[in-house]
Design a protein around this motif. Structure first.
Motif, PDB file in Angstrom:
ATOM      1  N   SER A 214       0.810  -1.224   0.000  1.00  0.00           N
ATOM      2  CA  SER A 214       0.000   0.000   0.000  1.00  0.00           C
ATOM      3  C   SER A 214       0.841   1.272   0.000  1.00  0.00           C
ATOM      4  CB  SER A 214      -0.911   0.007   1.227  1.00  0.00           C
ATOM      5  OG  SER A 214      -0.145   0.105   2.428  1.00  0.00           O
ATOM      6  N   ALA A 215       2.145   1.127  -0.230  1.00  0.00           N
ATOM      7  CA  ALA A 215       3.062   2.275  -0.196  1.00  0.00           C
ATOM      8  C   ALA A 215       2.973   3.011   1.143  1.00  0.00           C
ATOM      9  CB  ALA A 215       2.763   3.231  -1.351  1.00  0.00           C
ATOM     10  N   GLY A 216       2.787   2.242   2.209  1.00  0.00           N
ATOM     11  CA  GLY A 216       2.786   2.803   3.557  1.00  0.00           C
ATOM     12  C   GLY A 216       1.511   3.492   3.971  1.00  0.00           C
ATOM     13  N   THR A 217       0.444   3.395   3.187  1.00  0.00           N
ATOM     14  CA  THR A 217      -0.786   4.122   3.512  1.00  0.00           C
ATOM     15  C   THR A 217      -1.776   3.303   4.342  1.00  0.00           C
ATOM     16  OG1 THR A 217      -1.851   3.414   1.453  1.00  0.00           O
ATOM     17  CG2 THR A 217      -0.574   5.474   1.408  1.00  0.00           C
ATOM     18  N   ALA A 218      -1.626   1.961   4.395  1.00  0.00           N
ATOM     19  CA  ALA A 218      -2.580   1.105   5.108  1.00  0.00           C
ATOM     20  C   ALA A 218      -1.960   0.586   6.405  1.00  0.00           C
ATOM     21  CB  ALA A 218      -3.018  -0.057   4.233  1.00  0.00           C
ATOM     22  N   GLU A 219      -2.753   0.555   7.456  1.00  0.00           N
ATOM     23  CA  GLU A 219      -2.272   0.110   8.766  1.00  0.00           C
ATOM     24  C   GLU A 219      -3.034  -1.137   9.198  1.00  0.00           C
ATOM     25  OE1 GLU A 219      -1.926   1.682  13.413  1.00  0.00           O
ATOM     26  OE2 GLU A 219      -2.872   2.927  11.870  1.00  0.00           O
ATOM     27  N   LEU A 220      -2.285  -2.103   9.709  1.00  0.00           N
ATOM     28  CA  LEU A 220      -2.867  -3.341  10.210  1.00  0.00           C
ATOM     29  C   LEU A 220      -3.260  -3.156  11.673  1.00  0.00           C
ATOM     30  CD1 LEU A 220      -3.230  -6.341   9.144  1.00  0.00           C
ATOM     31  CD2 LEU A 220      -1.151  -6.839  10.443  1.00  0.00           C
ATOM     32  N   VAL A 221      -4.547  -3.379  11.982  1.00  0.00           N
ATOM     33  CA  VAL A 221      -5.034  -3.211  13.360  1.00  0.00           C
ATOM     34  C   VAL A 221      -5.498  -4.577  13.881  1.00  0.00           C
ATOM     35  CG1 VAL A 221      -6.680  -2.044  14.864  1.00  0.00           C
ATOM     36  CG2 VAL A 221      -5.763  -0.863  12.842  1.00  0.00           C
TER      37      VAL A 221
END
Length: 233
Positions: A214-221
């Motif tokens: 995601s080129a650093g735009t998505a975060e895993l929660v």
């Protein structure tokens, strides 16, 4: 998805069980005595006792309804009953057959299984040794024919992504081998759900892979855990 776990967080993160919502039967005969073995996946002691009660009703004219069950990811609930057979000749051999069953080379992790052996006496006494062999082999032979599944404790993680890129990212995650749970939709984003191995290194690797995709735009929660059936072997 399979049913939710009913046990507290376990030491085990994977174990083997029977396929859910099915019953497996096999009959053997030893010196005119009929041994009808019934195997069923059960989540708790109430479920195991319900299986036994139903079989007592179905085979009401049988002399013995011997039983054994092992429950929980850690196999911490183990019970057996000889139901009138000489002590130690029926329930314990049945339980040993469940506990010692190899589900993979060197692995004995079968659980959440109830076994009932219904015996119709054939008029010939088998002796203590003969009963032990008969009850043990009845369960072992039935297990040979029952399909198994692997139960994995997976951590359900959420990833919020823009609607326009959700499809692409989901396809890339699937192609990378990740198990995807059902997605949901909010006003501002699509919520992807990943079922990941419940261990810190695995979660860290998934977070790194997600960041790269995601080129650093998505975060895993990370969220709650669920026990999920996957094909065995």
């Amino acid at each position: 998805m399979a049913e939710d776990a009913v046990f507290p967080e376990s030491r085990a993160t994977v174990y083997t069980s029977l396929a859910a919502d099915r019953e497996f039967r096999h009959e053997t005969e030893v010196k005119r005595s009929r041994f009808i073995t019934v195997l069923q996946r059960t989540a708790d002691e109430d479920g195991a006792r319900s299986v036994l009660a139903a079989l007592r009703k179905e085979f009401h004219d049988a002399r013995h309804h011997c039983s054994a069950f092992v429950l929980g990811p850690d196999r911490d609930v183990q019970r057996s009953n000889d139901d009138g057979e000489p002590s130690g000749t029926a329930g314990n051999p049945m339980l040993d057959a469940l506990l010692k069953r190899e589900t993979a080379p060197g692995a004995t992790d079968l659980s959440d299984v109830t076994a009932v052996v219904v015996r119709y006496f054939g008029g010939i006494l088998l002796g203590a040794g003969g009963l032990v062999r008969a009850y043990s082999e009845a369960v072992t032979t039935a297990l040979d024919r029952a399909p198994l599944v692997q139960r994995r404790r997976l951590r359900i993680c959420r990833v919020a992504v823009p609607h326009t890129s959700a499809g692409r990212l989901e396809n890339e995650l699937r192609a990378a081998g990740y198990v995807m749970a059902e997605s949901s939709y909010a006003a501002e984003a699509t919520i992807l759900r990943l079922a990941l191995p419940d261990d810190p290194p695995g979660l860290a690797r998934a977070a790194e892979r997600l960041a790269a995709l995601s080129a650093g735009t998505a975060e895993l929660v990370p969220g709650e855990t669920e026990w999920i059936d996957v094909p065995h072997g």
